[in-house]
Design a protein around this motif. Structure first.
Motif, PDB file in Angstrom:
ATOM      1  N   GLN A 808     -27.264   2.630 -38.944  1.00 45.63           N
ATOM      2  CA  GLN A 808     -28.024   1.382 -38.933  1.00 45.63           C
ATOM      3  C   GLN A 808     -29.392   1.555 -39.592  1.00 45.63           C
ATOM      4  N   ASP A 809     -30.044   2.672 -39.276  1.00 48.00           N
ATOM      5  CA  ASP A 809     -31.360   2.925 -39.875  1.00 48.00           C
ATOM      6  C   ASP A 809     -31.250   3.047 -41.387  1.00 48.00           C
ATOM      7  N   THR A 810     -30.217   3.755 -41.868  1.00 46.40           N
ATOM      8  CA  THR A 810     -30.043   3.938 -43.302  1.00 46.40           C
ATOM      9  C   THR A 810     -29.739   2.620 -43.989  1.00 46.40           C
ATOM     10  N   VAL A 811     -28.820   1.818 -43.376  1.00 46.65           N
ATOM     11  CA  VAL A 811     -28.467   0.516 -43.957  1.00 46.65           C
ATOM     12  C   VAL A 811     -29.693  -0.390 -44.008  1.00 46.65           C
ATOM     13  N   LEU A 812     -30.529  -0.331 -42.969  1.00 45.55           N
ATOM     14  CA  LEU A 812     -31.733  -1.155 -42.938  1.00 45.55           C
ATOM     15  C   LEU A 812     -32.635  -0.822 -44.130  1.00 45.55           C
ATOM     16  N   GLU A 813     -32.810   0.489 -44.420  1.00 41.58           N
ATOM     17  CA  GLU A 813     -33.655   0.884 -45.546  1.00 41.58           C
ATOM     18  C   GLU A 813     -33.052   0.429 -46.872  1.00 41.58           C
ATOM     19  N   VAL A 814     -31.708   0.491 -46.989  1.00 41.99           N
ATOM     20  CA  VAL A 814     -31.053   0.031 -48.214  1.00 41.99           C
ATOM     21  C   VAL A 814     -31.282  -1.468 -48.405  1.00 41.99           C
ATOM     22  N   LEU A 815     -31.142  -2.263 -47.310  1.00 43.01           N
ATOM     23  CA  LEU A 815     -31.333  -3.701 -47.395  1.00 43.01           C
ATOM     24  C   LEU A 815     -32.785  -4.060 -47.685  1.00 43.01           C
ATOM     25  N   LYS A 816     -33.709  -3.260 -47.187  1.00 44.06           N
ATOM     26  CA  LYS A 816     -35.111  -3.496 -47.529  1.00 44.06           C
ATOM     27  C   LYS A 816     -35.327  -3.328 -49.030  1.00 44.06           C
ATOM     28  N   THR A 817     -34.619  -2.315 -49.596  1.00 43.80           N
ATOM     29  CA  THR A 817     -34.697  -2.145 -51.047  1.00 43.80           C
ATOM     30  C   THR A 817     -34.112  -3.359 -51.757  1.00 43.80           C
ATOM     31  N   GLY A 818     -32.993  -3.897 -51.206  1.00 43.41           N
ATOM     32  CA  GLY A 818     -32.361  -5.059 -51.824  1.00 43.41           C
ATOM     33  C   GLY A 818     -33.141  -6.353 -51.623  1.00 43.41           C
ATOM     34  N   SER A 819     -34.018  -6.391 -50.638  1.00 41.65           N
ATOM     35  CA  SER A 819     -34.790  -7.619 -50.377  1.00 41.65           C
ATOM     36  C   SER A 819     -35.709  -7.969 -51.537  1.00 41.65           C
ATOM     37  N   VAL A 820     -36.068  -6.983 -52.291  1.00 38.36           N
ATOM     38  CA  VAL A 820     -36.951  -7.246 -53.443  1.00 38.36           C
ATOM     39  C   VAL A 820     -36.181  -7.937 -54.562  1.00 38.36           C
ATOM     40  N   VAL A 821     -34.884  -7.668 -54.627  1.00 42.57           N
ATOM     41  CA  VAL A 821     -34.070  -8.223 -55.715  1.00 42.57           C
ATOM     42  C   VAL A 821     -33.880  -9.733 -55.563  1.00 42.57           C
ATOM     43  N   HIS A 822     -33.443 -10.161 -54.342  1.00 43.69           N
ATOM     44  CA  HIS A 822     -33.215 -11.596 -54.106  1.00 43.69           C
ATOM     45  C   HIS A 822     -33.507 -11.880 -52.639  1.00 43.69           C
ATOM     46  N   PRO A 823     -34.808 -12.055 -52.283  1.00 36.72           N
ATOM     47  CA  PRO A 823     -35.192 -12.192 -50.869  1.00 36.72           C
ATOM     48  C   PRO A 823     -34.572 -13.404 -50.190  1.00 36.72           C
ATOM     49  N   SER A 824     -34.552 -14.524 -50.855  1.00 35.72           N
ATOM     50  CA  SER A 824     -34.045 -15.749 -50.221  1.00 35.72           C
ATOM     51  C   SER A 824     -32.560 -15.617 -49.892  1.00 35.72           C
ATOM     52  N   LEU A 825     -31.830 -15.049 -50.815  1.00 35.18           N
ATOM     53  CA  LEU A 825     -30.399 -14.869 -50.566  1.00 35.18           C
ATOM     54  C   LEU A 825     -30.167 -13.921 -49.398  1.00 35.18           C
ATOM     55  N   LEU A 826     -30.931 -12.863 -49.366  1.00 34.91           N
ATOM     56  CA  LEU A 826     -30.765 -11.889 -48.274  1.00 34.91           C
ATOM     57  C   LEU A 826     -31.157 -12.531 -46.948  1.00 34.91           C
ATOM     58  N   LYS A 827     -32.263 -13.340 -46.958  1.00 37.82           N
ATOM     59  CA  LYS A 827     -32.698 -13.988 -45.717  1.00 37.82           C
ATOM     60  C   LYS A 827     -31.620 -14.917 -45.202  1.00 37.82           C
ATOM     61  N   GLN A 828     -31.020 -15.645 -46.116  1.00 39.84           N
ATOM     62  CA  GLN A 828     -29.955 -16.575 -45.755  1.00 39.84           C
ATOM     63  C   GLN A 828     -28.779 -15.847 -45.120  1.00 39.84           C
ATOM     64  N   GLU A 829     -28.403 -14.712 -45.701  1.00 46.14           N
ATOM     65  CA  GLU A 829     -27.264 -13.956 -45.195  1.00 46.14           C
ATOM     66  C   GLU A 829     -27.576 -13.316 -43.842  1.00 46.14           C
ATOM     67  N   VAL A 830     -28.801 -12.874 -43.680  1.00 49.46           N
ATOM     68  CA  VAL A 830     -29.189 -12.244 -42.399  1.00 49.46           C
ATOM     69  C   VAL A 830     -29.167 -13.269 -41.277  1.00 49.46           C
ATOM     70  N   GLU A 831     -29.739 -14.453 -41.545  1.00 49.43           N
ATOM     71  CA  GLU A 831     -29.755 -15.492 -40.514  1.00 49.43           C
ATOM     72  C   GLU A 831     -28.345 -15.935 -40.151  1.00 49.43           C
ATOM     73  N   ALA A 832     -27.433 -15.854 -41.094  1.00 46.41           N
ATOM     74  CA  ALA A 832     -26.061 -16.279 -40.839  1.00 46.41           C
ATOM     75  C   ALA A 832     -25.327 -15.330 -39.896  1.00 46.41           C
ATOM     76  N   VAL A 833     -25.710 -14.058 -39.898  1.00 50.24           N
ATOM     77  CA  VAL A 833     -24.967 -13.084 -39.081  1.00 50.24           C
ATOM     78  C   VAL A 833     -25.754 -12.605 -37.867  1.00 50.24           C
ATOM     79  N   ARG A 834     -27.022 -13.045 -37.759  1.00 50.58           N
ATOM     80  CA  ARG A 834     -27.879 -12.513 -36.689  1.00 50.58           C
ATOM     81  C   ARG A 834     -27.261 -12.696 -35.324  1.00 50.58           C
ATOM     82  N   ASP A 835     -26.797 -13.883 -35.038  1.00 50.74           N
ATOM     83  CA  ASP A 835     -26.281 -14.150 -33.697  1.00 50.74           C
ATOM     84  C   ASP A 835     -24.891 -13.579 -33.482  1.00 50.74           C
ATOM     85  N   LYS A 836     -24.253 -13.111 -34.553  1.00 44.52           N
ATOM     86  CA  LYS A 836     -22.894 -12.563 -34.419  1.00 44.52           C
ATOM     87  C   LYS A 836     -22.898 -11.059 -34.119  1.00 44.52           C
ATOM     88  N   GLN A 837     -24.039 -10.430 -34.310  1.00 42.61           N
ATOM     89  CA  GLN A 837     -24.089  -8.976 -34.091  1.00 42.61           C
ATOM     90  C   GLN A 837     -24.374  -8.659 -32.633  1.00 42.61           C
TER      91      GLN A 837
END
Length: 858
Positions: A808-837
């Motif tokens: 989880q820690d490693t994936v979090l760091e990878v996603l932080k790297t990806g947040s710079v590429v397309h932040p809005s898209l990543l935010k949208q995807e995170v909010e979509a799965v937040r309550d499912k985890q």
């Protein structure tokens, strides 16, 4: 004057007559006093007989009567005393025996008793059965016999030869050890007393002596050996062959006194035996074997006797040796240091008997008893030290003996034989011994049972030779040793050790002269290094390489390889088409490539040509596997090996497209899979070792990436791991320069590895995805490739809910790297799965990170 002499003689006769008459009267008086005691000797009472004997002894021996009186009394008492020898009472027999001994010792004419004494003793001791049951009394009786021999002259003993032989034949094998010893002493004295008669029956004592010579008591063995010496010396000599083998066995005796006795006896035979010239070849080995005895005293005794033997023979054959005595005083060159050269007589004795001695040595050197083999090896050295240059005419047989002995499991045998081989090098011309030795080295099976022995002997022989004599033959020696059938055929450690020994002898002996055979020596050292499985032997090879550098005046090993690298690669390339994983050439190439350091980078065209042929997909799979392993080692330190001259880039396309990539093509089978793994390892080493620039990598990326991506599906987790790491390094080097289409082909295959069974592969896959996201620069159209990013973010968010917190820690760091590429898209995807985890913690952390990004990025 004549009248005076007659008057003196008459006076002496008269005086003697008067003294004799006086002695007779005194003896008569004593005998009258003993009459009653003599009668008591016939009584039935044991006590009475005993007291009578004691009284007789008291009134005769103990009174200190004169010799003449005792003589008269002894003549009268002799029969009675002899009769008492068979008395039923042991004390009576004991007293009678002691009285006989006292009378014989004191009377002036003991020989007068022999006509009665000898038959009685022969009856008592010389019969088939032992009549005297008491051991101590048998000993006393034999002591009386010894005393009789000592005090009676040879003229009186001769008639009783038969009786003496009967007695000695029985008493020498008597069960009582002391009787055996006394009998041997008596034998020696008797042989010396009547040598002119003793020889006629001496042979009958040989058998009982040989039965006794191995008795458990060392003192008995010593006495038996001394008696044997007298029997042979004063006999006819015909029985010498019957005793030699027994005496030879005594040279292995644990008792030094026994070995010393054998040495002395044999030495006396060589000096005094009447027919010794006929037996020199049989006696010499016994005495010469004692020269190397562990006890200095025995060795010194043998040395003195041998020196006397040689001097005597030299004196007796002075006319034949006249020329040699004048011209052979100077020892040969390279004569062993600290060794005294034997005298001319000793040397000549050995030379004239060597042809008779060597066949026996050839037999004994293979004896099943270790002690015999050790003594034989020591004797061989002694013989060669005496024979000197006469060894030449026996060289074929000598080499055969040495080959067999050097294969012996006993180190002491081998050590002594190598000393002998060194003597051959000292005394025999190299032109002669090399003709035989080198032929045996090339075809060892025809000359010895062990292939390493000819090489071992060659090294020892060379060590004894002189530099000047050896110089003209260096090229011939090196040419034979470097032949594949010699230096590559046998991989046993012992063989390689002796091959290395030959090289070291040449280097230490010939020094600068070895420059003419520098290439052959280096080839041999490379071969030993490549075939060796022992670290100690490898260290020795490295020291030998340094020695070769020194004798050539070169500063470093790299200079040596630089001098011969072209020839070495040509040497290996000659038969590359026959290489397999078991070929010595493959191992030799590995040694050359790793030991030459930066020099290998100076000869890349030849090396790459050879590698291209050996790494062709049709060649032996296992060989290719080893080749890639070697290349991986070199590429990890490319700056000091393959790319030491900065010229590897010129061969990079061929290396990748002709060597690596063809071996990454999928083929069925475990062996093919192992080759792909090793090729991937080599590729990773190339990427990490700095031998390829980003520009060069970018030029071949289109051909490289498909092969690497296909390896992500390998069954071997190691292959998958290496493929992931290779992709990660590629992205690190040229990720920002890759076209978007090339990038989009990479991440789907890497994503699959997030579900890999290997945790290590999963971790490297996440690292690779992080680098992939970091590689998306401004040239990557996020709107155009939005679906790619959306799919990637969705897959990563699934693993953000992994049961393993480290993932989880490693994936979090990878996603932080990806947040710079397309932040809005990543935010949208995170909010979509937040309550499912299972836990929204990581999603919240990621959302907080996105919120913290600069406004222009968001």
């Amino acid at each position: 004057m004549l009248v005076v002499k007659l008057m003196v003689a008459m006076a002496i006769v008269k005086l003697a007559t008067n003294m004799a008459a006086t002695d007779e009267r005194a003896a008569s008086d004593v005998m009258k006093a003993l009459a009653r005691h003599l009668n008591c000797l016939n009584e039935d009472s044991k006590t009475t007989r005993r007291r009578a004997l004691e009284a007789i002894k008291k009134d005769t021996i103990d009174k200190g009567l004169s010799g003449g009186v005792l003589q008269e009394i002894f003549n009268c008492l002799l029969k009675s005393l002899l009769k008492c020898l068979s008395d039923s009472m042991e004390r009576c027999r004991e007293t009678a025996i002691h009285m006989l001994g006292d009378f014989i010792r004191c009377v002036p004419h003991p020989e007068d008793s022999l006509p009665y004494l000898m038959p009685a003793l022969a009856q008592r001791l010389g019969g088939k059965e032992i009549l005297e049951p008491a051991e101590e009394l048998r000993l006393s009786t034999v002591e009386v016999l010894t005393l009789t021999v000592e005090v009676c002259g040879s003229r009186h003993l001769a008639p009783y030869l038969d009786d003496m032989m009967k007695i000695l034949q029985r008493t020498i094998v008597d069960p009582f050890p002391d009787v055996k010893r006394e009998s041997c002493k008596c034998t020696v004295n008797f042989a010396k007393s009547i040598p002119e008669h003793f020889h006629m029956q001496a042979g009958c004592l040989v058998k009982p002596l040989m039965q006794t010579i191995s008795h458990q008591h060392s003192r008995v063995r010593v006495s038996t050996i001394e008696a044997t010496g007298a029997v042979i010396q004063y006999g006819t000599g015909k029985n010498l062959d019957d005793v030699l083998s027994h005496l030879a066995q005594r040279l292995f005796d644990d008792s030094p006194q026994v070995r010393k006795a054998v040495t002395i006896v044999v030495g006396r035979w060589l000096l005094q035996l009447p027919d010794r010239y006929s037996y020199f070849h049989k006696l010499l080995p016994l005495l010469l074997s004692s020269l190397s005895d562990d006890i200095p005293e025995i060795s010194q005794v043998a040395t003195d006797l041998w020196r006397q033997t040689g001097a005597l023979w030299e004196k007796e054959n002075e006319d034949d040796l006249k020329d040699k005595m004048d011209f052979l005083l100077t020892p040969p060159g390279l004569y062993p240091a600290g060794v005294e050269r034997p005298g001319l007589g000793c040397r000549e004795l050995v030379v004239r008997n060597l042809s008779k001695l060597l066949p026996a040595l050839a037999r004994d050197v293979a004896d099943w008893v270790v002690g015999t083999r050790v003594k034989t090896a020591q004797l061989l050295y002694t013989l060669l030290l005496h024979a000197e240059d006469h060894c030449t005419q026996h060289l074929q047989l000598l080499l055969s003996i040495l080959y067999r002995a050097c294969a012996d499991p006993e180190n002491e045998v081998v050590t002594n034989c190598l000393m002998s081989a060194k003597l051959l090098g000292t005394f025999v011309s190299p032109e002669v011994f090399l003709k035989l030795l080198l032929a045996h080295v090339k075809t060892p099976s025809s000359s010895s049972s062990s292939p390493h022995t000819p090489v071992m002997v060659l090294g020892a022989v060379l060590a004894g030779c002189s530099r000047d004599l050896l110089r003209p033959h260096l090229q011939g020696i090196a040419n034979v040793l470097v032949q594949p059938d010699v230096c590559q055929e046998y991989q046993q450690t012992v063989y390689l050790e002796h091959l290395l020994s030959c090289v070291n002898v040449l280097l230490s002996l010939c020094e600068e002269d070895c420059g003419s055979i520098s290439l052959q020596i280096l080839q041999m050292l490379i071969t030993v290094h490549s075939l060796s499985a022992e670290p100690q032997l490898t260290d020795q090879v490295e020291q030998s390489v340094l020695c070769l550098c020194r004798v050539q005046g070169q500063a470093a090993v790299t200079d040596l390889y630089r001098q011969h690298m072209a020839q070495l690669l040509q040497w290996l390339s000659a038969f590359h088409q026959t290489w397999t994983s078991y070929s010595a050439q493959r191992l030799q190439l590995q040694v050359i490539a790793t030991q030459s350091g930066p020099v290998v980078g100076e000869f890349l065209p030849q090396l790459m040509s050879l590698l291209q042929k050996c790494l062709h997909p049709d060649r032996d799979p296992e060989m290719r596997l080893h080749m890639f392993t070697m290349l991986s080692t070199l590429l990890l330190d490319a700056g000091h090996t393959l790319d030491s001259q900065g010229r590897f880039c010129e061969h990079l396309d061929g290396f990748l497209l002709e060597l690596l990539l063809p071996n990454l093509v999928w083929k069925a089978g475990r062996t093919a899979a192992a080759i792909r793994t090793s090729a991937l390892s080599c590729l990773l080493a190339l990427l990490q070792g700095g031998a390829i620039t980003p520009g060069q990598l970018l030029a071949v990326e289109e051909k490289l990436s498909p092969q690497v991506l296909s390896c992500l599906e390998e069954d071997s987790h190691l292959s998958r791991l290496l493929a992931c790491r290779s992709l990660s390094v590629v992205l690190k080097l040229i990720g920002t320069s890759l076209h978007a289409d090339a990038l989009n082909k990479i991440y789907p295959e890497v994503l699959k590895r997030l579900d890999d069974s290997s945790e290590e592969v999963r971790a490297v896959a996440l690292e690779t995805l992080g680098r992939w996201l970091a590689s998306l620069g401004k040239g990557y159209n996020t709107q155009l490739y939005c679906q790619h990013l959306e799919f990637l973010f969705q897959q990563l968010l699934l693993h953000l809910d992994d049961p393993d917190s480290r993932v989880q820690d490693t994936v979090l760091e990878v996603l932080k790297t990806g947040s710079v590429v397309h932040p809005s898209l990543l935010k949208q995807e995170v909010e979509a799965v937040r309550d499912k985890q299972r836990s929204p913690i990581y999603c919240d952390k990621l959302l907080q990170h996105i919120q913290s990004l600069p406004k222009d990025t968001a």
